[in-house]
Design a protein around this motif. Sequence first.
Motif, PDB file in Angstrom:
ATOM      1  N   GLU A  38     -53.375 102.688  -0.354  1.00 21.48           N
ATOM      2  CA  GLU A  38     -54.109 101.531  -0.894  1.00 21.48           C
ATOM      3  C   GLU A  38     -54.872 100.788   0.205  1.00 21.48           C
ATOM      4  OE1 GLU A  38     -51.873  99.704  -4.118  1.00 21.48           O
ATOM      5  OE2 GLU A  38     -52.473  97.756  -3.333  1.00 21.48           O
ATOM      6  N   GLN A  40     -56.561 101.803   2.709  1.00 22.57           N
ATOM      7  CA  GLN A  40     -57.899 102.291   3.058  1.00 22.57           C
ATOM      8  C   GLN A  40     -58.967 101.696   2.142  1.00 22.57           C
ATOM      9  OE1 GLN A  40     -58.350 106.565   3.650  1.00 22.57           O
ATOM     10  NE2 GLN A  40     -60.563 106.398   3.434  1.00 22.57           N
ATOM     11  N   THR A  41     -58.674 101.639   0.839  1.00 24.41           N
ATOM     12  CA  THR A  41     -59.635 101.073  -0.106  1.00 24.41           C
ATOM     13  C   THR A  41     -59.849  99.592   0.187  1.00 24.41           C
ATOM     14  OG1 THR A  41     -58.878 102.630  -1.770  1.00 24.41           O
ATOM     15  CG2 THR A  41     -60.156 100.752  -2.549  1.00 24.41           C
ATOM     16  N   LEU A  42     -58.751  98.873   0.477  1.00 22.91           N
ATOM     17  CA  LEU A  42     -58.884  97.435   0.711  1.00 22.91           C
ATOM     18  C   LEU A  42     -59.647  97.162   2.004  1.00 22.91           C
ATOM     19  CD1 LEU A  42     -55.423  96.224  -0.590  1.00 22.91           C
ATOM     20  CD2 LEU A  42     -57.605  96.419  -1.800  1.00 22.91           C
ATOM     21  N   GLN A  43     -59.465  98.007   3.026  1.00 23.35           N
ATOM     22  CA  GLN A  43     -60.234  97.841   4.261  1.00 23.35           C
ATOM     23  C   GLN A  43     -61.718  98.071   4.010  1.00 23.35           C
ATOM     24  OE1 GLN A  43     -58.192 100.508   6.886  1.00 23.35           O
ATOM     25  NE2 GLN A  43     -56.905  98.918   7.756  1.00 23.35           N
ATOM     26  N   LEU A  44     -62.012  99.078   3.175  1.00 18.82           N
ATOM     27  CA  LEU A  44     -63.413  99.368   2.850  1.00 18.82           C
ATOM     28  C   LEU A  44     -64.045  98.203   2.099  1.00 18.82           C
ATOM     29  CD1 LEU A  44     -65.899 101.255   2.489  1.00 18.82           C
ATOM     30  CD2 LEU A  44     -64.781 102.171   0.458  1.00 18.82           C
ATOM     31  N   THR A  45     -63.348  97.717   1.057  1.00 23.18           N
ATOM     32  CA  THR A  45     -63.940  96.659   0.236  1.00 23.18           C
ATOM     33  C   THR A  45     -64.053  95.362   1.034  1.00 23.18           C
ATOM     34  OG1 THR A  45     -61.765  96.166  -0.687  1.00 23.18           O
ATOM     35  CG2 THR A  45     -63.150  97.664  -1.929  1.00 23.18           C
ATOM     36  N   ALA A  47     -64.503  95.133   4.330  1.00 27.44           N
ATOM     37  CA  ALA A  47     -65.589  95.303   5.295  1.00 27.44           C
ATOM     38  C   ALA A  47     -66.930  95.112   4.614  1.00 27.44           C
ATOM     39  CB  ALA A  47     -65.501  96.681   5.944  1.00 27.44           C
ATOM     40  N   LEU A  48     -67.074  95.674   3.398  1.00 28.58           N
ATOM     41  CA  LEU A  48     -68.355  95.574   2.698  1.00 28.58           C
ATOM     42  C   LEU A  48     -68.632  94.149   2.241  1.00 28.58           C
ATOM     43  CD1 LEU A  48     -68.493  98.827   0.524  1.00 28.58           C
ATOM     44  CD2 LEU A  48     -69.722  98.326   2.630  1.00 28.58           C
ATOM     45  N   SER A  49     -67.622  93.485   1.675  1.00 29.98           N
ATOM     46  CA  SER A  49     -67.903  92.138   1.172  1.00 29.98           C
ATOM     47  C   SER A  49     -68.056  91.139   2.322  1.00 29.98           C
ATOM     48  CB  SER A  49     -66.848  91.692   0.152  1.00 29.98           C
ATOM     49  OG  SER A  49     -65.577  91.709   0.732  1.00 29.98           O
TER      50      SER A  49
END
Lengths: 205, 205
Positions: A38, A40-45, A47-49
Amino acid sequence: MDFSSKLLEQAVLEMSQLPGIGKRTALRLVLHLLKQPEMQTLQLTDALSNLRTQIKLCKNCHNISDTDLCEICANPTRVKEIVCVVEDIRDVMAIENTGQYRGLYHVLGGKISPMDGIGPSQLKIKSLIDKVREGEIEEIIFALSSTLEGDTTNFYIFKQLEGLEIKTSTIARGISVGDELEYADEVTLGRSIANRVPFESSLKS
Amino acid sequence: MDFSSKLLEQAVLEMSQLPGIGKRTALRLVLHLLKQPEMQTLQLTDALSNLRTQIKLCKNCHNISDTDLCEICANPTRVKEIVCVVEDIRDVMAIENTGQYRGLYHVLGGKISPMDGIGPSQLKIKSLIDKVREGEIEEIIFALSSTLEGDTTNFYIFKQLEGLEIKTSTIARGISVGDELEYADEVTLGRSIANRVPFESSLKS
């Protein structure tokens, strides 16, 4: 596509809004995220936001920056009298990678392209002319790609600069280092002969 | 790559963790998001984090689902005695698209692949055998791709089912509808002759 899950459908739909990512690729990417922790997805989201909500444009050169003045503009060792006009941050990164340029940049944010509905007013052209008017710049180097849109943009800026005392130049076009002459296109080869340089100066770089 | 912004660098780094997305592509995607309204990025990040944190696996077939029991398993009109064994949700979607199948699925979540460190215990094989033991299933259809890993997985499950009273079948391999015989590979053409079907039954579908 018929998804069994609304959550999955929504994620694939949003992912496929990105350029060059179709529904199938989007599904592959989203399923990959589901197989990963989980975190990895939270780090991606995150970073993007964070990027989208906190990013700034440098108030001098309009390059993407974390601060009001970007690292390059804030650097006291850079030559402030020379300004290189580029399309976006990728061009800045490419020129910085050469280690050959010590001046500043001016990021237009695009090229004049009537086909895509982009006119001069959507680009950071006025602030460039204003900077020239203030008399702090000695030379402008045009470094846009040599396409119809790039040439149009160069020419538009060049006309706007008429009457102002400023030296303008454009990056040299020619045969790439290491390329065979026989495979070069005629326009490039023709220009590289017309704009030939003294042999001694080619030894320097 | 040398980024002028830590925020940008972080976003590109996280984006390039996705399979098939390199640093350059990641930068292109991230710069695209910066040019779009803030809303688009937030919708994307919300959809991804909602999916990752809220998604469930159906407790019967292990397919991706918003609810404890997926739509297919919860549908009273589906034939509960026939179970089709597939690798992941993409196969379920492909078979559902044909409109030809009225049974249930069992999603393994992968194939046995020692090269990738995936053994039988990482797949949902035990729960399939348990379901068969409970005696509610009459037929199992193997629908894994016919690769070395797919065949290994089929055979492993087949051996586990030994001694249990169950009918097993595998989806037919043959020449694709509309394909020219001369371009078919020998293995497929050979199998399609060996497993020929009565002409009348080919008229039905």
